[in-house]
Design a protein around this motif. Sequence first.
Motif, PDB file in Angstrom:
ATOM      1  N   THR A  97      -5.065   9.520  -7.564  1.00  0.00           N
ATOM      2  CA  THR A  97      -5.597   8.287  -7.468  1.00  0.00           C
ATOM      3  C   THR A  97      -6.048   7.874  -5.963  1.00  0.00           C
ATOM      4  O   THR A  97      -5.565   8.372  -4.945  1.00  0.00           O
ATOM      5  CB  THR A  97      -4.713   7.148  -7.883  1.00  0.00           C
ATOM      6  N   ALA A  98      -6.700   6.759  -5.755  1.00  0.00           N
ATOM      7  CA  ALA A  98      -7.225   6.194  -4.491  1.00  0.00           C
ATOM      8  C   ALA A  98      -6.814   4.934  -4.363  1.00  0.00           C
ATOM      9  O   ALA A  98      -6.679   4.232  -5.150  1.00  0.00           O
ATOM     10  CB  ALA A  98      -8.801   6.351  -4.544  1.00  0.00           C
ATOM     11  N   ILE A 114       0.827  -1.372  -0.062  1.00  0.00           N
ATOM     12  CA  ILE A 114      -0.003   0.018  -0.028  1.00  0.00           C
ATOM     13  C   ILE A 114       0.865   1.207   0.069  1.00  0.00           C
ATOM     14  O   ILE A 114       0.447   2.075  -0.711  1.00  0.00           O
ATOM     15  CB  ILE A 114      -1.087  -0.002   1.169  1.00  0.00           C
ATOM     16  N   VAL A 115       2.087   1.441   0.543  1.00  0.00           N
ATOM     17  CA  VAL A 115       2.775   2.494   0.839  1.00  0.00           C
ATOM     18  C   VAL A 115       3.516   2.444  -0.400  1.00  0.00           C
ATOM     19  O   VAL A 115       3.366   3.741  -1.104  1.00  0.00           O
ATOM     20  CB  VAL A 115       3.874   2.202   1.884  1.00  0.00           C
ATOM     21  N   ASP A 116       3.888   1.511  -1.155  1.00  0.00           N
ATOM     22  CA  ASP A 116       4.376   1.651  -2.523  1.00  0.00           C
ATOM     23  C   ASP A 116       3.538   2.217  -3.583  1.00  0.00           C
ATOM     24  O   ASP A 116       3.605   3.035  -4.359  1.00  0.00           O
ATOM     25  CB  ASP A 116       4.952   0.373  -3.131  1.00  0.00           C
ATOM     26  N   LYS A 117       2.234   1.917  -3.456  1.00  0.00           N
ATOM     27  CA  LYS A 117       1.203   2.364  -4.575  1.00  0.00           C
ATOM     28  C   LYS A 117       0.816   4.019  -3.944  1.00  0.00           C
ATOM     29  O   LYS A 117       0.546   4.732  -5.086  1.00  0.00           O
ATOM     30  CB  LYS A 117      -0.067   1.816  -4.097  1.00  0.00           C
ATOM     31  N   LEU A 118       1.105   4.301  -2.810  1.00  0.00           N
ATOM     32  CA  LEU A 118       0.804   5.659  -2.481  1.00  0.00           C
ATOM     33  C   LEU A 118       2.035   6.648  -2.985  1.00  0.00           C
ATOM     34  O   LEU A 118       1.747   7.776  -3.534  1.00  0.00           O
ATOM     35  CB  LEU A 118       0.735   6.047  -0.934  1.00  0.00           C
ATOM     36  N   VAL A 119       3.055   6.068  -2.933  1.00  0.00           N
ATOM     37  CA  VAL A 119       4.215   7.258  -3.110  1.00  0.00           C
ATOM     38  C   VAL A 119       4.989   6.913  -4.590  1.00  0.00           C
ATOM     39  O   VAL A 119       5.916   7.532  -4.891  1.00  0.00           O
ATOM     40  CB  VAL A 119       5.692   6.879  -2.106  1.00  0.00           C
ATOM     41  N   GLY A 145       0.600  14.171  -8.104  1.00  0.00           N
ATOM     42  CA  GLY A 145       0.854  13.000  -7.412  1.00  0.00           C
ATOM     43  C   GLY A 145       0.051  12.622  -6.162  1.00  0.00           C
ATOM     44  O   GLY A 145       0.578  11.819  -5.326  1.00  0.00           O
ATOM     45  N   SER A 146      -1.015  13.164  -5.702  1.00  0.00           N
ATOM     46  CA  SER A 146      -1.845  13.229  -4.731  1.00  0.00           C
ATOM     47  C   SER A 146      -2.748  11.827  -4.467  1.00  0.00           C
ATOM     48  O   SER A 146      -3.039  11.332  -5.528  1.00  0.00           O
ATOM     49  CB  SER A 146      -2.764  14.445  -4.633  1.00  0.00           C
ATOM     50  N   ARG A 147      -2.928  11.571  -3.430  1.00  0.00           N
ATOM     51  CA  ARG A 147      -3.389  10.222  -3.080  1.00  0.00           C
ATOM     52  C   ARG A 147      -4.538  10.138  -1.996  1.00  0.00           C
ATOM     53  O   ARG A 147      -4.716  11.117  -0.885  1.00  0.00           O
ATOM     54  CB  ARG A 147      -2.671   9.138  -2.605  1.00  0.00           C
ATOM     55  N   ILE A 148      -5.729   9.364  -2.052  1.00  0.00           N
ATOM     56  CA  ILE A 148      -6.697   9.378  -1.263  1.00  0.00           C
ATOM     57  C   ILE A 148      -6.730   7.804  -0.867  1.00  0.00           C
ATOM     58  O   ILE A 148      -6.777   6.967  -1.566  1.00  0.00           O
ATOM     59  CB  ILE A 148      -8.213   9.494  -1.950  1.00  0.00           C
ATOM     60  N   LEU A 149      -6.674   7.441   0.736  1.00  0.00           N
ATOM     61  CA  LEU A 149      -6.809   6.308   1.136  1.00  0.00           C
ATOM     62  C   LEU A 149      -8.052   6.093   1.615  1.00  0.00           C
ATOM     63  O   LEU A 149      -8.488   6.748   2.558  1.00  0.00           O
ATOM     64  CB  LEU A 149      -5.556   5.870   2.101  1.00  0.00           C
ATOM     65  N   LEU A 150      -8.835   4.878   1.612  1.00  0.00           N
ATOM     66  CA  LEU A 150     -10.098   4.848   2.108  1.00  0.00           C
ATOM     67  C   LEU A 150     -10.241   3.357   2.800  1.00  0.00           C
ATOM     68  O   LEU A 150      -9.785   2.646   2.055  1.00  0.00           O
ATOM     69  CB  LEU A 150     -11.088   4.820   0.971  1.00  0.00           C
ATOM     70  N   VAL A 159       0.198   3.040   7.904  1.00  0.00           N
ATOM     71  CA  VAL A 159       0.636   3.518   6.511  1.00  0.00           C
ATOM     72  C   VAL A 159       0.598   5.197   6.425  1.00  0.00           C
ATOM     73  O   VAL A 159       1.474   5.664   6.311  1.00  0.00           O
ATOM     74  CB  VAL A 159      -0.391   3.111   5.307  1.00  0.00           C
ATOM     75  N   TYR A 160      -0.483   5.405   7.362  1.00  0.00           N
ATOM     76  CA  TYR A 160      -0.329   7.162   7.616  1.00  0.00           C
ATOM     77  C   TYR A 160       0.496   7.653   8.325  1.00  0.00           C
ATOM     78  O   TYR A 160       1.204   8.618   8.055  1.00  0.00           O
ATOM     79  CB  TYR A 160      -1.842   7.525   8.387  1.00  0.00           C
ATOM     80  N   THR A 161       1.182   6.871   9.198  1.00  0.00           N
ATOM     81  CA  THR A 161       2.226   7.533  10.168  1.00  0.00           C
ATOM     82  C   THR A 161       3.670   6.838   9.733  1.00  0.00           C
ATOM     83  O   THR A 161       4.671   7.341  10.374  1.00  0.00           O
ATOM     84  CB  THR A 161       2.144   6.905  11.777  1.00  0.00           C
TER      85      THR A 161
END
Length: 862
Positions: free
Chosen positions: A187-188, A175-180, A301-306, A206-208
């Motif tokens: 993307t989300a 998940i971290v790899d997909k965010l960065v 390159g912004s991201r949303i995590l749900l 992941v958030y921290t």
Amino acid sequence: MAESAVSAVLGSAGNLAVQETIFLCGVTLQVGLLKDELMRIQAYLKDADNKWRLGNARVAILVTQIRAAAYEAQNVIEEADYMEKRNRIKKGFIGAISRYARLPTDLITLHKIGADIQRVRRKLSEIFVSAENLKIDLDNTGVVDYEFPQDNGLMNQNSEDDVVMVGFEDEHKEIVDKLVSGDNMLTAVSIVAMGGAGKTTLARKVYTSSTVRKHFEAIAWVTVSQKFKGIDLLNNIMKQIIGTTDESSDIDVTQEYEVGKKIHDFLLHKRYFVVLDDVWETDTWEQISRMVNVFPDATTGSRILLTTRKKDVANHIQMQTHVHVLKHLDDEKSWELFSSRALPSYKRSSICDVKEVEELGRKLAKKCNGLPLALAVLGAYLSKNLNSEAWSDMLLDWSSTKNGQMMRAIIARSYKDLPSHYFRSCFLYFAAFCEDSEIDVSDLIEIWIAESLIPHMLKHTPEQTARKYVTELAQRSLVQVVSRSRAHGWIETIRIHDILRDWCVEEARQDGFLNAIDNTTRVGASSSDTMISYRYSFQNITGQILQATPNAQTLVGFRLSSVSLPKLRFLRVIHIENSDLKDFCAIDGFIHLRYLRLRACRHVALPTSIGKLLNLENLDLRNTYLKEAVPMSLWHISTLRHVYLSNVFPPPSNVQQKELMTLWLDLGSIGTKYFGNGMVNFVGQMTQLTTLFLCMSLVPAEMINIFVNMPRLVDIYLTRFSVLGKLPESHHFPQSLRRLHLSADVINQDPMPILEKLPSLVVLILRGYEGRTMSCSAQGFPRLQELKLRSFSMEEWRMELGTMPKLSHLELWWCQKISELPEGLLHLSSLSVLKLYDASLISEDDNTLKELRRKACEVGRC
């Protein structure tokens, strides 16, 4: 829960003024006899409670009668006590008569109290007869103080983060790899799983993550839940990314548009990351962005995590989305998590049949179907019963493998295993709080104490006992630790999982302990057919008079809008947050009131007669701006222990508040012209203070010299002085001081030679030093763990070998004259975090900075 009601009465009746007088005619004797009968009836309750839970309807009626009689007894005893307190504070000729004789009005009141006591005693006599007819056994064990186990090993494992990462390490990395990584389009990533599977905790990990924190310029976390308001979410996001929030009392769609527009404009040219936790409905995205596109797609390159329990919710987001279905743990990972809770290494040596226990444990772990929450709660429960017989019984009694029933069975066992009814009452109290809320432990403890849910224990203050309760609940995985206090080492904030909270809500309602009502619940619905609730929690209610039974003792409310509070004369606790109150009720007749919290509320004015509340111990009006000044009569209440006020007016003169433990005053822009030495004199006579928080435009300079007679102070927060000269000598500060925050425009002399001698200091925050050098000597700051220096203009920082041996966290804010970090930092073996804010003169080539990074110290710049 009748047992907790009787215990609460007996506990609070132990220190009443009524016992200290001989002038209440026969009432004093009557009160004593009533207490004896309550103690006698307490012995029946364990057996009665067991039979009631087995469905015996006649016993259920009896339990209801016992509890009603106990609360009625408490009310009448406290009425007598109130009359005695009131007479003691009367002055002059009338006061003398009141203290040494009786006025006609007093005699009438005493006659009524005596008649009420006789009526309650007759009820108790009837209850004794009923108990004998129902063959309820007499339990002569009495009340035994629970000795808390020293389970320090578990204390290092009780955060939910540690639980969920067992078996999910690869998913965390994915998940971290997909965010960065990936393209620059917005993307989300959606994490989908059932309740208890670890979605929220994996998302928080992941958030921290340091990788995520470094990659994004703005980040925010909001919990959506089943019942949410778009404007509340937007305000929360704005507060996190911009630092401001709309505190308007009437939020309409136009203001919602404005808040959304501010967020959009702020994020437009930034790489941002927003977590939407616990999304339930497919239209959530539309509700958030109904007025304006809150989250711009600016190819940054912004991201949303749900996180969600429903796959269709994850697929509904109108952008490129990666759906990550969280797998259940396999058998081996389930055993790893379960055994870490149930069989920690430091306990294995004490188990006689460890191999048999392990074999049973693997079977039990498999029953949990790979759900981390079930594994953690069950493991923590069984860690208290480390023998093969208990584990075998658990396996034989397993009722179902269906997830919902399984979790309920595990929670019910853990609840019943809590060592006393006090513990169980404290756990059920979580039903009063909102879903997904983070709960401040200090606030929680204050309300537990006000509710008489904390027993008196030898060698422990109520606060100490309550903190041990929180620790025990965390060890049992019944609450999740969010943060710990660096200054004190204790748990600071907690949350409770939705599944556990839902269980508490249902159990509390069925027991008649507390009725939680929201906008989907029929207001006024009874707890059960027989059990009447004495506590009410209202959430998200709009435009009506709140309904509760006439004998209600507790009223809790969150996010209420234009509601009217009922006039309930027996209320002991009022706790309301983030609400717009209509026609705030006159509370001067609430003689039983102990706890009044109106935090972040609007349309509030305290009556001038508040001084009549002679039992009030806790007043919390933080972020509530009153329509009128705080009445002077407040400060004449001798029982006050904790006071939190915003936007107050000048302090009274000639008032003695020597027993106050907490004084928290946020005066905003009000300066010394309103207070002057009056504030110094007012605060200076509070010799029992443990916490002092004072925020105002200019703190009087003399305030720094008042601590010599405050030996119990552990927290000091003073901002903002104009000029601080030389600080008082170290022995003039409380030697128990653990946290010190001093802010000034100018601190003339180096404060370190004085402050480094404080033996207990753990957290130090300073602002405004303008000397050329700052020196920290060897053996200085023996316990300091966190140091924050702000607006320091010294050019040189000297650090001798041996100073600050335990320092782990250092922050430098706006220290613009420091061109290089002191080499002494390299000798701080515990230093793990260094944050530099606007420290432009310190280059990346600084030798100390490079060496700290090489030693794995986390260095961050802002």
